[in-house]
Write an enzyme that holds these catalytic residues in place. Structure first.
Site, PDB file in Angstrom:
ATOM      1  N   HIS A  23       0.883  -1.174   0.000  1.00 16.64           N
ATOM      2  CA  HIS A  23       0.000   0.000   0.000  1.00 16.64           C
ATOM      3  C   HIS A  23       0.919   1.221   0.000  1.00 16.64           C
ATOM      4  O   HIS A  23       1.998   1.192   0.596  1.00 16.64           O
ATOM      5  CB  HIS A  23      -0.824   0.115   1.277  1.00 16.64           C
ATOM      6  N   HIS A  83     -11.274 -13.982   3.038  1.00 17.06           N
ATOM      7  CA  HIS A  83     -12.445 -13.157   2.725  1.00 17.06           C
ATOM      8  C   HIS A  83     -13.582 -14.034   2.213  1.00 17.06           C
ATOM      9  O   HIS A  83     -14.752 -13.773   2.507  1.00 17.06           O
ATOM     10  CB  HIS A  83     -12.098 -12.100   1.678  1.00 17.06           C
ATOM     11  N   ASP A 115      -1.062 -12.539   1.870  1.00 12.04           N
ATOM     12  CA  ASP A 115      -1.693 -11.515   2.706  1.00 12.04           C
ATOM     13  C   ASP A 115      -1.936 -12.182   4.058  1.00 12.04           C
ATOM     14  O   ASP A 115      -3.074 -12.486   4.433  1.00 12.04           O
ATOM     15  CB  ASP A 115      -2.997 -11.038   2.056  1.00 12.04           C
ATOM     16  N   GLU A 129     -10.784  -6.688  -4.842  1.00 11.18           N
ATOM     17  CA  GLU A 129     -10.649  -7.772  -3.860  1.00 11.18           C
ATOM     18  C   GLU A 129     -11.912  -7.833  -3.005  1.00 11.18           C
ATOM     19  O   GLU A 129     -12.130  -6.966  -2.158  1.00 11.18           O
ATOM     20  CB  GLU A 129      -9.416  -7.484  -2.990  1.00 11.18           C
ATOM     21  N   ASP A 179       2.346   1.971   3.342  1.00 14.93           N
ATOM     22  CA  ASP A 179       3.259   0.963   3.910  1.00 14.93           C
ATOM     23  C   ASP A 179       4.688   1.376   3.599  1.00 14.93           C
ATOM     24  O   ASP A 179       5.609   1.144   4.382  1.00 14.93           O
ATOM     25  CB  ASP A 179       3.092  -0.412   3.244  1.00 14.93           C
TER      26      ASP A 179
END
Ligand code: XLS
Ligand code: NI
Ligand code: NI
Length: 446
Positions: free
Chosen positions: A106, A276, A344, A237, A109
């Protein structure tokens, strides 16, 4: 031999992780991931396209709602930009030693946010140049980047779906800079994860309007990306909940409907994250297959949840059934195209030895590698494909084919049924197929 790229080695004592095979007892070696082994004409490395996630591995420090940081990251500099540089060094040292070809980040980050948009853009520019230099030195590439439009308090009511246009425009400034950074770094994809694009109560929310804004925002971003030379894949996502109660990008099926409604399915595909999918009460395989069926499987966030609780625990994937299913779907999909397998995932907050980050990734990589080996065996044997062909073969018969071609009326169907009499029971053979899957996996272990 120098194993690191910057001014300091952050993982001393750890050299490049090697493949030692299933009988090795070295926790810092691959048991199944043999990067150059060729399967179906492609190396394992090219099938799996592993990526390390900047945020979990080099930013998050083990704090949770009940406790402070437990991980003392040694990549701390004299000022925010120096820290950013050391963090980049840590990332590229790690990726090189762990034999990972890609990384993801990101904006915040990697580069510190400034006080103004100009300052933030400048910081990202500087860091992008550092990242570019390290990419060139190590050969590690950018799988995707994204803009964090959910952590800062300004995004508490959402970014592209914020009821305040001013906040939406602020979010756009981040996406613009992140896309520019992507193009500079030859990124292969650009990700939109919904962040706080969702809501908590309809008492203050116009869902229809917010989603129209989201669609327009994505079109605007796509047009800008294409205009500056981004030729990769845009990815959405899906996530069912967390941080908002109702995330607009609930699951693969919801996102596919949204993309098609707005004509975005030419430029956008899906980045499916295992944890997710399970938050949406699906399996990882279900969401992968849903995306693959529409030709929209773009990339994967490889992790797992905990089956006994309902949040995004982002654990490293160690469940072989999940990875066999995933790799079977990915192989049948012809691979992931520009996508890859991005971890992730985060180590638990009490995994405090520097080597734990390596061990966690090795576990995930080995589990996906074994998944690939087993999925290859499944395809090679063709038994599952034969099962499907046979199971639907009545639709290949004369009448079945005419039905699917739209040539039969409801009365035709009725008359066919009446003439045939009562259908015979046909077993689904689930247990037999589950036993077969086990047999293939057990065989691949030897
Ligand atoms: C959070 C998401 C996030 C995206 C990138 O749950 O998984 O990490 O992958 O913004
Ligand atoms: Ni993710
Ligand atoms: Ni997640």
């Amino acid at each position: 031999m120098k194993y690191y790229v910057g001014e300091k080695e952050f993982f001393p004592g750890i050299t490049n992780i090697a493949y030692e095979g299933p009988s090795s007892d070295n926790p810092l070696a691959f048991k199944f991931y043999d990067p150059d082994r060729v399967i179906r004409g492609k190396t394992m490395r090219d099938h799996l396209r592993f990526s390390v996630a900047y945020w979990h591995s080099f930013c998050a420090a083990g704090d949770d709602p009940f406790g402070n940081s437990t991980l003392d990251h040694p990549w701390k500099g004299n000022d925010p930009l120096h820290t950013a540089m050391l963090k980049a060094d840590a990332c590229f040292e790690f990726a090189t030693k762990a034999s990972m070809d890609y990384y993801c980040f990101h904006d915040i980050d990697a580069a510190p946010e400034g006080l103004t948009i100009e300052e933030t853009e400048e910081n990202l520019n500087i860091v992008t140049q550092m990242l570019k230099e390290r990419q060139n030195t190590t050969g590690v590439k950018l799988l995707w980047n994204t803009a964090n439009m959910f952590s800062h308090p300004r995004y508490m009511n959402g970014a592209a779906t914020n009821p305040d246009f001013h906040v939406l425009a602020y979010a756009a400034s981040q996406v613009k800079a992140a896309l520019e950074s992507n193009v500079e770094l030859d990124g292969e994809n650009y990700v939109f994860w919904g962040g706080r694009e969702g809501y908590s109560t309809l008492l203050n929310t116009d869902m229809k309007r917010e989603q129209e804004h989201l669609a327009r925002f994505l079109m605007t971003a796509r047009d800008y990306g294409r205009s500056i030379g981004f030729t990769g894949t845009f990815l959405i996502e899906p996530k069912a909940m967390e941080p908002t109660k109702h995330q607009y990008d609930f699951d693969a099926a919801t996102v596919i409907g949204f993309l098609k409604k707005w004509g975005l399915d030419k430029d956008f595909k899906l980045n499916i994250e295992a944890n997710h999918a399970t938050l949406a009460n699906h399996t990882f395989a279900h969401d992968l297959q849903t995306a693959a069926d529409e030709g929209l499987l773009g990339s994967v966030d490889a992790n797992r949840g905990d089956p006994h609780n309902g949040w995004d625990t982002d654990q490293f994937p160690t469940n072989i059934y999940d990875t066999v299913d995933a790799m079977y779907i990915i192989l049948k999909n012809g691979g992931l195209g520009t996508g890859g397998l991005n971890f992730d995932a985060k180590i638990r907050r009490n995994s405090t030895d520097p080597e734990d980050l390596f061990i966690a990734h090795i576990g995930g990589m080995d589990t996906f590698a074994l998944g690939l080996i087993a999925a290859d065996a499944l395809l090679e044997q063709g038994i599952l494909e034969d099962v499907l062909t046979k199971r639907y073969s009545s639709f290949d018969s004369d009448m079945g084919r005419r039905f699917t071609a739209g040539e039969l009326t409801l009365s035709d169907l009725r008359n066919y049924a009446a003439a045939q009499g009562s259908p015979k029971q046909i077993s689904g053979k689930q247990e037999m197929l589950e036993n077969y899957l086990n047999q293939v996996i057990f065989t691949c272990l030897n």
